[in-house]
Design a protein around this motif. Structure first.
Motif, PDB file in Angstrom:
ATOM      1  N   GLY A 229       0.849  -1.184   0.000  1.00  0.00           N
ATOM      2  CA  GLY A 229       0.000   0.000   0.000  1.00  0.00           C
ATOM      3  C   GLY A 229       0.882   1.230   0.000  1.00  0.00           C
ATOM      4  N   VAL A 230       0.341   2.349   0.445  1.00  0.00           N
ATOM      5  CA  VAL A 230       1.128   3.580   0.572  1.00  0.00           C
ATOM      6  C   VAL A 230       1.813   3.568   1.929  1.00  0.00           C
ATOM      7  CG1 VAL A 230       1.088   6.092   0.596  1.00  0.00           C
ATOM      8  CG2 VAL A 230      -0.480   4.838  -0.908  1.00  0.00           C
ATOM      9  N   LEU A 231       3.134   3.687   1.914  1.00  0.00           N
ATOM     10  CA  LEU A 231       3.913   3.690   3.156  1.00  0.00           C
ATOM     11  C   LEU A 231       4.419   5.099   3.440  1.00  0.00           C
ATOM     12  CD1 LEU A 231       4.063   0.702   1.948  1.00  0.00           C
ATOM     13  CD2 LEU A 231       6.031   0.422   3.429  1.00  0.00           C
ATOM     14  N   ASN A 232       4.814   5.333   4.684  1.00  0.00           N
ATOM     15  CA  ASN A 232       5.272   6.685   5.039  1.00  0.00           C
ATOM     16  C   ASN A 232       6.703   6.954   4.588  1.00  0.00           C
ATOM     17  OD1 ASN A 232       6.570   5.054   7.022  1.00  0.00           O
ATOM     18  ND2 ASN A 232       6.678   6.812   8.408  1.00  0.00           N
ATOM     19  N   ALA A 233       7.361   5.932   4.002  1.00  0.00           N
ATOM     20  CA  ALA A 233       8.714   6.093   3.461  1.00  0.00           C
ATOM     21  C   ALA A 233       9.012   4.885   2.581  1.00  0.00           C
ATOM     22  CB  ALA A 233       9.739   6.196   4.593  1.00  0.00           C
ATOM     23  N   ASP A 234      10.045   5.015   1.766  1.00  0.00           N
ATOM     24  CA  ASP A 234      10.466   3.905   0.913  1.00  0.00           C
ATOM     25  C   ASP A 234      11.052   2.801   1.796  1.00  0.00           C
ATOM     26  OD1 ASP A 234      11.680   2.146  -0.831  1.00  0.00           O
ATOM     27  OD2 ASP A 234      12.664   3.684  -2.032  1.00  0.00           O
ATOM     28  N   PRO A 235      10.440   1.596   1.812  1.00  0.00           N
ATOM     29  CA  PRO A 235      10.935   0.533   2.703  1.00  0.00           C
ATOM     30  C   PRO A 235      12.345   0.062   2.360  1.00  0.00           C
ATOM     31  CG  PRO A 235       9.268  -0.315   1.178  1.00  0.00           C
ATOM     32  CD  PRO A 235       9.277   1.168   1.027  1.00  0.00           C
ATOM     33  N   LYS A 236      12.803   0.327   1.116  1.00  0.00           N
ATOM     34  CA  LYS A 236      14.170  -0.044   0.754  1.00  0.00           C
ATOM     35  C   LYS A 236      15.182   0.867   1.443  1.00  0.00           C
ATOM     36  CE  LYS A 236      12.588  -1.686  -3.748  1.00  0.00           C
ATOM     37  NZ  LYS A 236      12.468  -1.345  -5.187  1.00  0.00           N
ATOM     38  N   ARG A 237      14.772   2.093   1.756  1.00  0.00           N
ATOM     39  CA  ARG A 237      15.652   3.039   2.450  1.00  0.00           C
ATOM     40  C   ARG A 237      15.388   3.041   3.955  1.00  0.00           C
ATOM     41  NH1 ARG A 237      17.661   7.029  -1.431  1.00  0.00           N
ATOM     42  NH2 ARG A 237      16.451   7.037  -3.349  1.00  0.00           N
TER      43      ARG A 237
END
Length: 424
Positions: A229-237
């Motif tokens: 979904g829409v996350l509060n930040a890029d999970p890769k970073r």
């Protein structure tokens, strides 16, 4: 009028044969007659087509590259269809058309128009393969050329939608087809009033889904992504990023403006105007709830972090000891508009204008050349722009730790900092 639903599948969700089989499973469990399926180019096809254009522009041979792209699509077809399927000559015919276009004299025409006519083949081929596969599996659907429905102006590569004409074309062309079968079409592309192919800007397939939903007064749009979904930040970073169960249209629109890559920036407005909910869901875990974007109160207060790499800081300094005034700003922005360069951050001092833009060196050279008569111009490359929506002091301190800051800007709700490239 029957309720219409729009599904959009991006390049990662149709990147190979297994992905298309997964698309079928998702659609099989959710398909209604009044469903529009919007498909992007497969995997990195658009990038590969851009490489061909770069070779063409440089006067180098591109035939090997073109053959590789065709073979990539044919190999996917071999894993999906019987060898006697008509999809094989259909795909080969598309690439014959592409070769004919590429043989044209680029020096005699508009490069942006040429660009659109070439890169559009990614979506045309992928949508045809998807439609044929769904039919082969018993999910009968109609292939629709988006260029017959989405009318735009002639601003190639960044075409603006003619909303009135598009709504009429949706009613005339799409509505009767949806009454019979679901429709498969392309993201990213449209056509001007002369029938010339246009594109809506890179990653514009989300916007296509929004345009069609607006034109059909759809009940909902679902964008299928490789995240939950829409996350509060890029999970890769940021491995501890959290998913939003729901977001307000305004909050989602601001995040896309600052560069959040989950949704195309132009997607929200046409849906919000008609209160059409947008769902962002995972094609990897399709049964998970995802994120619902609609009218929500109260609005989100969780900090959201957006990081943009490969940024360039350009500073325009007046040389005649005057102060910056409206005419200076107008001059710079007029040139930016001509070159279709988007400003990600602006800061004005008494004697200078500083802007942050994406890395497009060819356009940067033109910008400098056309403004050097009235400004002393300097620029820094390889920078990183960090934007925090709903910031707090501790998070700001953490993000700026051990970084060389070139520019900083803070408002009540948003914090932006430009730094020399880091490992965020």
């Amino acid at each position: 009028m029957a309720k219409t639903f729009v599904f959009k599948f991006g390049g990662a969700s149709v990147k190979d044969a297994e992905s298309i089989k997964n698309l079928y499973e998702i659609v099989f469990n959710r398909l209604r007659n009044n469903t529009i399926i919007v498909v992007s180019a497969m995997g990195k096809t658009t990038n590969a087509l851009e490489e061909i254009l770069a070779l063409k522009l440089a006067g180098k041979s591109y035939s090997t590259n073109s053959t590789k792209i065709m073979e990539f699509h044919l190999k996917i077809c071999e894993e999906l269809f019987d060898l006697g399927s008509l999809i094989f000559p259909t795909v080969k015919n598309y690439f014959s058309q592409l070769d004919r276009i590429l043989e044209g004299d680029l020096t005699q025409g508009n490069y942006d128009s040429f660009y659109d006519s070439v890169v559009s083949f990614g979506e045309l081929v992928s949508s045809r393969i998807v439609q044929e596969y769904l039919c082969a599996k018993g999910l009968f659907c109609i292939w629709q050329d988006a260029r017959e429905v989405i009318r735009t102006n002639s601003d190639f590569r960044f075409a603006k939608v003619d909303w009135e004409a598009t709504v009429k074309l949706c009613e005339k062309i799409v509505t009767p087809k949806l009454a019979q079968f679901p429709v498969v079409t392309q993201g990213f592309i449209g056509a001007d009033e002369k029938g010339r192919t246009t594109t809506l800007g890179r990653e514009g397939s989300d916007f296509t889904a929004s345009i069609l939903a607006h034109g059909m007064r759809a009940s909902a749009v679902t964008i299928w992504k490789d995240v939950d979904g829409v996350l509060n930040a890029d999970p890769k970073r940021f491995p501890d990023a959290v998913k939003f169960d729901e977001l307000d249209y305004k909050e989602a629109a601001e995040l896309t403006y600052y560069g959040a890559s989950v949704i195309h920036p132009k997607t929200i407005k046409p849906l919000a105007n008609l209160s059409i909910p947008l769902y962002v869901k995972s094609f990897i875990h399709p049964d998970r709830s995802g994120t619902k974007i609609h009218h929500v109160h109260p609005v989100n207060t969780v900090p959201c972090i957006v990081v943009k790499d490969e940024q360039i800081l350009v500073s325009f300094k007046v040389t005649d000891f005057t102060f910056i005034n409206e005419s200076h700003i107008h001059s710079v922005y007029t040139e930016l508009e001509k070159l279709k360069l988007r400003v990600n951050l602006l800061q004005i001092s008494a004697i200078s204008i500083s802007i942050v833009i994406e890395k497009e060196l060819f356009k940067l050279e033109k910008l400098i050349q056309n403004q050097r008569n009235q400004f002393e111009i300097r620029y820094n490359e390889n920078l990183q722009l960090i934007t925090v929506k709903n910031h707090n002091p501790s998070l700001m301190d953490e993000l700026m730790q051990n970084k060389e800051v070139l520019l900083e800007q803070t408002t009540r709700t948003t914090f932006q900092v430009l730094v020399k490239n880091s490992h965020i």
